[in-house]
Design an enzyme around this catalytic site. Structure first.
Site, PDB file in Angstrom:
ATOM      1  N   ALA A 118       1.048  -1.328   0.138  1.00  0.00           N
ATOM      2  CA  ALA A 118       0.395   0.173  -0.006  1.00  0.00           C
ATOM      3  C   ALA A 118       0.807   1.210  -0.008  1.00  0.00           C
ATOM      4  O   ALA A 118       0.551   2.224   0.023  1.00  0.00           O
ATOM      5  CB  ALA A 118      -0.992   0.284   1.031  1.00  0.00           C
ATOM      6  N   ARG A 172       9.299   7.796  -3.575  1.00  0.00           N
ATOM      7  CA  ARG A 172      10.801   6.956  -4.729  1.00  0.00           C
ATOM      8  C   ARG A 172      11.246   6.623  -6.476  1.00  0.00           C
ATOM      9  O   ARG A 172      12.275   6.601  -6.700  1.00  0.00           O
ATOM     10  CB  ARG A 172      11.620   6.542  -3.588  1.00  0.00           C
ATOM     11  CG  ARG A 172      11.464   7.603  -2.138  1.00  0.00           C
ATOM     12  CD  ARG A 172      12.400   6.407  -1.724  1.00  0.00           C
ATOM     13  NE  ARG A 172      11.237   5.374  -1.001  1.00  0.00           N
ATOM     14  CZ  ARG A 172      11.567   4.569   0.143  1.00  0.00           C
ATOM     15  NH1 ARG A 172      12.978   4.657   0.655  1.00  0.00           N
ATOM     16  NH2 ARG A 172      10.559   3.873   0.642  1.00  0.00           N
ATOM     17  N   ASN A 180       8.201 -29.748 -48.276  1.00  0.00           N
ATOM     18  CA  ASN A 180       9.183 -28.996 -48.957  1.00  0.00           C
ATOM     19  C   ASN A 180       8.375 -27.856 -48.917  1.00  0.00           C
ATOM     20  O   ASN A 180       7.362 -27.623 -50.368  1.00  0.00           O
ATOM     21  CB  ASN A 180      10.200 -29.516 -49.856  1.00  0.00           C
ATOM     22  CG  ASN A 180      10.835 -28.409 -50.346  1.00  0.00           C
ATOM     23  OD1 ASN A 180      10.789 -26.778 -49.842  1.00  0.00           O
ATOM     24  ND2 ASN A 180      11.939 -29.105 -50.018  1.00  0.00           N
TER      25      ASN A 180
HETATM   26  C1  UD1 Z   1      10.896  -1.024   5.189  1.00  0.00           C
HETATM   27  C2  UD1 Z   1      11.682  -2.026   6.656  1.00  0.00           C
HETATM   28  C3  UD1 Z   1      13.078  -1.840   6.464  1.00  0.00           C
HETATM   29  C4  UD1 Z   1      13.800  -2.533   5.720  1.00  0.00           C
HETATM   30  C5  UD1 Z   1      13.093  -2.403   4.289  1.00  0.00           C
HETATM   31  C6  UD1 Z   1      13.499  -3.882   3.721  1.00  0.00           C
HETATM   32  C7  UD1 Z   1       9.722  -0.341   7.701  1.00  0.00           C
HETATM   33  C8  UD1 Z   1       9.700   0.707   9.084  1.00  0.00           C
HETATM   34  N1  UD1 Z   1      10.613  -0.461   7.002  1.00  0.00           N
HETATM   35  O1  UD1 Z   1      12.063  -0.295   4.973  1.00  0.00           O
HETATM   36  O2  UD1 Z   1      13.536  -1.923   7.906  1.00  0.00           O
HETATM   37  O3  UD1 Z   1      14.949  -2.712   5.825  1.00  0.00           O
HETATM   38  O4  UD1 Z   1      11.684  -2.809   4.520  1.00  0.00           O
HETATM   39  O5  UD1 Z   1      13.268  -3.706   2.518  1.00  0.00           O
HETATM   40  O6  UD1 Z   1       9.168  -1.094   7.332  1.00  0.00           O
HETATM   41  N2  UD1 Z   1       3.744  -0.619   2.991  1.00  0.00           N
HETATM   42  C9  UD1 Z   1       2.437  -0.169   3.312  1.00  0.00           C
HETATM   43  N3  UD1 Z   1       2.055   0.983   3.839  1.00  0.00           N
HETATM   44  C10 UD1 Z   1       2.785   1.871   4.225  1.00  0.00           C
HETATM   45  C11 UD1 Z   1       3.943   2.194   3.863  1.00  0.00           C
HETATM   46  C12 UD1 Z   1       4.990   0.947   3.133  1.00  0.00           C
HETATM   47  O7  UD1 Z   1       2.030  -1.171   2.494  1.00  0.00           O
HETATM   48  O8  UD1 Z   1       2.131   2.524   5.138  1.00  0.00           O
HETATM   49  C13 UD1 Z   1       4.787  -1.066   2.378  1.00  0.00           C
HETATM   50  C14 UD1 Z   1       5.575  -1.075   1.196  1.00  0.00           C
HETATM   51  O9  UD1 Z   1       3.943  -1.332  -0.111  1.00  0.00           O
HETATM   52  C15 UD1 Z   1       6.507  -2.013   0.532  1.00  0.00           C
HETATM   53  C16 UD1 Z   1       6.500  -2.327   2.320  1.00  0.00           C
HETATM   54  O10 UD1 Z   1       5.845  -1.687   2.945  1.00  0.00           O
HETATM   55  O11 UD1 Z   1       5.662  -3.169  -0.086  1.00  0.00           O
HETATM   56  C17 UD1 Z   1       7.661  -1.276   2.620  1.00  0.00           C
HETATM   57  O12 UD1 Z   1       7.417  -0.180   2.593  1.00  0.00           O
HETATM   58  P1  UD1 Z   1       8.976   1.078   2.096  1.00  0.00           P
HETATM   59  O13 UD1 Z   1       8.427   1.512   2.966  1.00  0.00           O
HETATM   60  O14 UD1 Z   1       9.163   0.249   0.939  1.00  0.00           O
HETATM   61  O15 UD1 Z   1       9.914   0.433   3.326  1.00  0.00           O
HETATM   62  P2  UD1 Z   1      11.635   0.626   3.844  1.00  0.00           P
HETATM   63  O16 UD1 Z   1      11.467   2.397   3.627  1.00  0.00           O
HETATM   64  O17 UD1 Z   1      12.664  -0.149   1.988  1.00  0.00           O
HETATM   65 CA    CA Z   2      10.801  -1.276   0.375  1.00  0.00          CA
END
Ligand code: UD1
Ligand code: CA
Length: 475
Positions: free
Chosen positions: A26, A31, A394
């Site tokens: 979600a 980025r 052929n």
């Molecule tokens: C997250 C972890 C980090 C880890 C990394 C690994 C947290 C706070 N941090 O960071 O420790 O090293 O993943 O890849 O969990 N998502 C939601 N709802 C939200 C926010 C995110 O569903 O409100 C989902 C995103 O779509 C994604 C996943 O959760 O698929 C991870 O979120 P993302 O924002 O990518 O976290 P990272 O900063 O990568």
């Molecule tokens: Ca991530």
């Protein structure tokens, strides 16, 4: 002692203890700088989310929930036929909040809850199974995956105590200078005992820096409360790679590419230029296959022993039997190529092409939804669509099956050993009998009996001396 696991009424014990999966997808993914949701970007041809779900499916989970944001329509459409449920998180308040939204939709059960991120496409099912087994074996409240990438970057750092037990995950933004140097980081893959997860989620507070609820806080919450928490490090750091930016996506593609190449080399395949070859994760290769530069093998392509794929050739969901060769500069999709057959250069095999043994398909030949018997040949400049070509037939240069009348497709049948002369048009539906001949330049509109000769040209006229007289007049 192991806690008892009450089986749900009606559900078998085995079913009750099967893992349940929550995939977090979600996040806004800002980025990526894209109008496409992050998890719908592709690595090795599959969306990030499909890759995660394919891997999770290997655990035979009793239920799967994907958490999407308010604009989750496109993600929902991509999930068709998967049997995964959808949970909506709106607004996106962090991974902890997303997990809570997922749990609300997840069917009840006592099986462990595996939480995955939708942006880690390189995970392997063996690793997920290791987490499930470890949790089970030690009756842990939580076991999660860590890894050591060359640069720990923005990943959450793993803080362990003096006895090596994980005490907390600290997000890069929140680290002290000393914590920032920690090389072991969080992969975002967790296996929870369901009650411990519910307890911990209820205690997560907003992160002081971002205002979000972090799932990573469950580690400190459970560890501080005397819970049993362990972390397992991935054998190969590459499989835990997470995609946040286009750079990460490009890196994931390259990691997957290298993994495919290494898997092939280990299986006994010769790769002439490993830097330019792509081999998808679901491709199966037998020993003594030879891959030339710039070959791309995609989908469920299968190559049997001793096949050779020549430069600049792309095979998608295609099966090639032993000793066959294809390329250079060919494309095949949903096709089968029989043993010892030779396809290319510059051939195109479209879906439904089934080529028998010892067949020759040459340059600028396109085949679609057609079956070619053993030893048949179409060596130059031909189109075979919706055709059945008998063994040993052929097909000459420039032969075209006219398979489409503007509304419907029709089949052409060419009998065993038939000879179709150069520049023939076969107006389907039509058949040419066994051993029959079709003279060059014929437009075949009527069936040709076995052993017959078909000709449809207008007779040639020679005017003796005509050209000489014309030249003489001009001078
Ligand atoms: C997250 C972890 C980090 C880890 C990394 C690994 C947290 C706070 N941090 O960071 O420790 O090293 O993943 O890849 O969990 N998502 C939601 N709802 C939200 C926010 C995110 O569903 O409100 C989902 C995103 O779509 C994604 C996943 O959760 O698929 C991870 O979120 P993302 O924002 O990518 O976290 P990272 O900063 O990568
Ligand atoms: Ca991530």
């Amino acid at each position: 002692m192991k806690r008892s696991k009450p089986a749900r009424r009606g559900a078998s014990r085995a079913d009750a203890s099967r893992p349940r999966v929550v995939v977090l997808a979600a996040g806004v993914g800002s980025r990526m700088r894209s109008s496409l949701p992050k998890v719908l970007h592709r690595v090795a041809g599959r969306t990030l989310l499909d890759a995660v779900l394919d891997t999770a499916a290997g655990l035979s989970p009793s239920a799967t929930v994907v958490v999407v944001g308010k604009d989750g329509g496109r993600i929902e459409a991509s999930l068709e036929g998967r049997g995964a449920r959808l949970a909506v998180q709106d607004p996106p308040l962090g991974t902890g909040d997303a997990c809570a939204r997922g749990l609300e939709v997840l069917s009840p059960g006592s099986g462990p809850v595996m939480v995955l991120a939708g942006d880690t496409p390189l995970l392997r099912v063996e690793t997920l199974a290791r987490l499930v087994a470890r949790r089970d074996e030690k009756d842990l409240d939580l076991v999660f995956l860590t890894f050591r990438p060359p640069d720990p970057g923005d990943f959450g750092r793993i803080v362990r105590d003096g006895r090596g037990r994980p005490r907390a995950i600290v997000e890069a933004k929140n680290t002290t200078a000393r914590q920032k140097k920690i090389a072991e980081v969080n992969a975002g893959v967790y296996c929870f005992e369901p009650e411990a997860l519910a307890r911990a989620l209820a205690k997560i507070g907003r992160n002081p820096v971002s205002g979000e609820y972090y799932l990573t806080d469950t580690v400190a919450i459970l560890a501080a409360g005397g819970g049993r928490v362990e972390a397992i490090e991935a054998e190969d750091w590459r499989e835990a790679w997470g995609v946040n930016t286009r750079r990460d996506l490009a890196e994931a593609e390259e990691l997957e590419r290298r993994r495919g190449v290494e898997r092939a080399l280990d299986a006994g395949v010769t790769i002439l230029d490993p830097a330019s070859v792509r081999i998808g994760p679901r491709v199966a290769l037998a020993p003594d296959v030879v891959l030339h530069p710039f070959v791309s093998l995609e989908g469920r392509t299968e190559l049997s022993e001793g096949c050779e794929v020549l430069p600049f050739t792309r095979l998608v969901d295609t099966r090639v039997e032993a000793g066959a060769a294809i390329g250079p500069h060919c494309e095949a999709a949903e096709a089968r190529i029989g043993a010892r057959s030779r396809v290319g250069p510059f051939s195109r095999l479209r879906p439904g092409t089934v080529i028998g043994e010892d067949v020759r398909i040459g340059n600028f030949v396109e085949v679609k939804n057609s079956v070619l018997g053993k030893g048949a040949k179409a060596q130059h400049l031909a189109y075979l669509g919706d055709a059945d070509v008998g063994a040993g037939a052929n097909v000459g240069a420039g032969v075209i099956t006219c398979n489409y009348d503007g509304e419907k497709k029709h089949r052409t049948s060419i009998g065993e050993g038939a000879f179709i002369g150069t520049d023939t048009q076969l107006v389907a539906p039509v058949s040419v009998g066994k051993g029959a001949y079709v003279g060059a330049g014929t437009t075949v509109t009527e069936d040709v009996p076995d052993g017959a000769l078909a000709l449809s040209r207008s007779p040639q006229v020679n005017k003796e001396g005509w050209a000489t007289r014309r030249k003489a007049k001009k001078s």
